[in-house]
Design a protein around this motif. Structure first.
Motif, PDB file in Angstrom:
ATOM      1  N   THR A  20       5.051   3.757   2.352  1.00 38.30           N
ATOM      2  CA  THR A  20       4.861   2.513   1.614  1.00 38.30           C
ATOM      3  C   THR A  20       4.910   1.374   2.627  1.00 38.30           C
ATOM      4  OG1 THR A  20       5.875   3.411  -0.377  1.00 38.30           O
ATOM      5  CG2 THR A  20       5.750   1.023  -0.202  1.00 38.30           C
ATOM      6  N   PHE A  21       3.814   0.649   2.729  1.00 39.40           N
ATOM      7  CA  PHE A  21       3.638  -0.319   3.808  1.00 39.40           C
ATOM      8  C   PHE A  21       3.083  -1.616   3.242  1.00 39.40           C
ATOM      9  CE2 PHE A  21       1.288  -2.274   7.302  1.00 39.40           C
ATOM     10  CZ  PHE A  21       2.142  -2.104   8.383  1.00 39.40           C
ATOM     11  N   ASP A  22       3.742  -2.732   3.572  1.00 42.39           N
ATOM     12  CA  ASP A  22       3.279  -4.048   3.135  1.00 42.39           C
ATOM     13  C   ASP A  22       2.462  -4.706   4.232  1.00 42.39           C
ATOM     14  OD1 ASP A  22       4.616  -3.668   0.790  1.00 42.39           O
ATOM     15  OD2 ASP A  22       6.196  -5.150   1.167  1.00 42.39           O
ATOM     16  N   CYS A  23       1.188  -4.949   3.968  1.00 46.94           N
ATOM     17  CA  CYS A  23       0.356  -5.764   4.848  1.00 46.94           C
ATOM     18  C   CYS A  23       0.693  -7.220   4.553  1.00 46.94           C
ATOM     19  CB  CYS A  23      -1.123  -5.524   4.573  1.00 46.94           C
ATOM     20  SG  CYS A  23      -1.649  -3.805   4.756  1.00 46.94           S
TER      21      CYS A  23
ATOM     22  N   THR B 171       0.842  -1.192   0.000  1.00 42.67           N
ATOM     23  CA  THR B 171       0.000   0.000   0.000  1.00 42.67           C
ATOM     24  C   THR B 171       0.879   1.245   0.000  1.00 42.67           C
ATOM     25  OG1 THR B 171      -0.119   0.234   2.424  1.00 42.67           O
ATOM     26  CG2 THR B 171      -1.707  -1.258   1.378  1.00 42.67           C
ATOM     27  N   HIS B 172       0.303   2.365  -0.438  1.00 41.02           N
ATOM     28  CA  HIS B 172       1.021   3.644  -0.461  1.00 41.02           C
ATOM     29  C   HIS B 172       0.129   4.714   0.163  1.00 41.02           C
ATOM     30  CE1 HIS B 172       4.110   2.000  -3.157  1.00 41.02           C
ATOM     31  NE2 HIS B 172       3.118   1.429  -3.805  1.00 41.02           N
ATOM     32  N   GLY B 173       0.591   5.313   1.253  1.00 40.97           N
ATOM     33  CA  GLY B 173      -0.156   6.388   1.892  1.00 40.97           C
ATOM     34  C   GLY B 173      -1.501   5.975   2.439  1.00 40.97           C
ATOM     35  N   GLN B 174      -1.647   4.716   2.850  1.00 38.45           N
ATOM     36  CA  GLN B 174      -2.947   4.221   3.309  1.00 38.45           C
ATOM     37  C   GLN B 174      -2.873   3.657   4.731  1.00 38.45           C
ATOM     38  OE1 GLN B 174      -4.503   1.402   0.398  1.00 38.45           O
ATOM     39  NE2 GLN B 174      -3.430   2.472  -1.234  1.00 38.45           N
ATOM     40  N   TYR B 175      -1.876   4.079   5.509  1.00 37.84           N
ATOM     41  CA  TYR B 175      -1.630   3.415   6.788  1.00 37.84           C
ATOM     42  C   TYR B 175      -2.832   3.472   7.728  1.00 37.84           C
ATOM     43  CZ  TYR B 175       0.715   1.842  10.990  1.00 37.84           C
ATOM     44  OH  TYR B 175       1.062   1.130  12.110  1.00 37.84           O
TER      45      TYR B 175
ATOM     46  N   MET C 256       8.310  -0.151   4.124  1.00 42.30           N
ATOM     47  CA  MET C 256       9.275  -0.149   3.035  1.00 42.30           C
ATOM     48  C   MET C 256       9.976   1.189   2.862  1.00 42.30           C
ATOM     49  SD  MET C 256       9.140  -3.231   2.340  1.00 42.30           S
ATOM     50  CE  MET C 256      10.369  -3.189   1.032  1.00 42.30           C
ATOM     51  N   ASN C 257       9.453   2.216   3.474  1.00 41.42           N
ATOM     52  CA  ASN C 257      10.201   3.460   3.652  1.00 41.42           C
ATOM     53  C   ASN C 257       9.824   3.996   5.025  1.00 41.42           C
ATOM     54  OD1 ASN C 257       7.730   4.798   3.484  1.00 41.42           O
ATOM     55  ND2 ASN C 257       8.012   5.392   1.355  1.00 41.42           N
TER      56      ASN C 257
END
Length: 287
Positions: free
Chosen positions: A193-196, A149-153, A181-182
């Protein structure tokens, strides 16, 4: 890594900002991380802990400082704006009014008015908050299935739900993870940038075409500084900051070039918010 080392590293990044500004350019977070000698996965958070502000904010201060000096030297507003990297005199005027509550005309007449505001680009802050437990632990790599995901935390619940359905439901889930991821929640890009991710009991041989956004990946093993967070996920950042302060105080360790990951120990759909437990893993290596 020590606080003194971190301050020196951050100073190198600020120097690069100034050099890039001379070229009417904006450095990327990757360039700043390389100048500081800190992994891109950890640079921005360490930068913010040391300076008390984001890279964007420092750049904003540098640009205003340069424009102010130009105005005080007698340049007109348009010349000062372009020199400082603003797209127009109106953009500079808006920044001066919003940040310093002063107009370009007032600054030209009394440049000392903002001098004190622009001298110090950052400040060293004291650590706040306490961790329930901190340990250094080694672990082996393991495979997960993830959706990026990007900007969806703040809105990740539906992503985890979709990923669980790909894997056959929560009964096939061994572990719940999140990989950053960043580290730029508020960097130049402004998007995390976040990996679920889930570690399944049974790994699917392949993911269906309909589930093309899901992918298999490996969480690297190694040595980690691990801190436990109790409570709401929205407050994880405070615990993560406190854990980084512990890292800065540990002379024998420095951040390794691998992403931070969270191990969510409880299913939020079946656990009260105050009872949620999350283990934060910062990868480290010998300094």
């Amino acid at each position: 890594m020590t606080p003194d080392h971190a301050i020196s590293a951050v100073g190198k990044a600020v120097t690069l900002m100034g050099e890039k500004l001379n070229e009417s350019a904006v450095p990327t977070l990757q360039e700043l991380a390389e100048a500081a000698g800190i992994s891109k996965y950890h640079f921005h958070r360490i930068y913010r802990l040391i300076t008390g502000e984001t890279c964007s904010r420092t750049l904003h201060r540098l640009r205003l400082s340069r424009a102010s000096v130009a105005l005080a030297a007698g340049d007109n507003v348009t010349e000062s704006a372009f020199l400082a990297g603003y797209s127009s005199s109106q953009a500079l005027a808006k920044a001066l009014r919003k940040t310093l509550d002063v107009s370009a005309t007032e600054l030209q007449a009394c440049p000392d008015r903002v001098a004190a505001t622009l001298v110090q680009l950052g400040r060293v802050r004291d650590a706040s908050g306490a961790l329930i437990s901190v340990e250094v632990a080694a672990m082996d790599p393991f495979e997960v299935v993830a959706i990026r995901t990007h900007g969806q935390y703040e809105q990740l619940a539906s992503t985890y739900e979709s990923l669980a359905s790909v894997l056959g439901g929560m009964e096939n889930i061994r572990g719940i993870f999140g990989i950053t991821m960043n580290d730029a929640e508020e960097g130049f890009s402004g998007a995390l940038t976040f990996d679920c991710a889930f570690e399944p009991q049974v790994m699917p041989d392949e993911l269906s075409i309909d589930d093309s956004s899901a992918f298999r990946t490996t969480i690297d093993g190694g040595v980690f500084l691990v801190g436990r967070h109790h409570g709401c996920f929205s407050q994880l950042g405070e615990t993560l900051d406190a854990l980084y302060w512990r890292l800065l105080d540990a002379e024998q360790w420095q951040p390794a070039d691998r992403p931070v990951f969270m191990h969510y120990l409880d299913d939020p759909s079946h656990t009260e918010v105050n009872d949620l437990r999350t283990d934060i893993h910062i990868p480290v290596e010998r300094a």
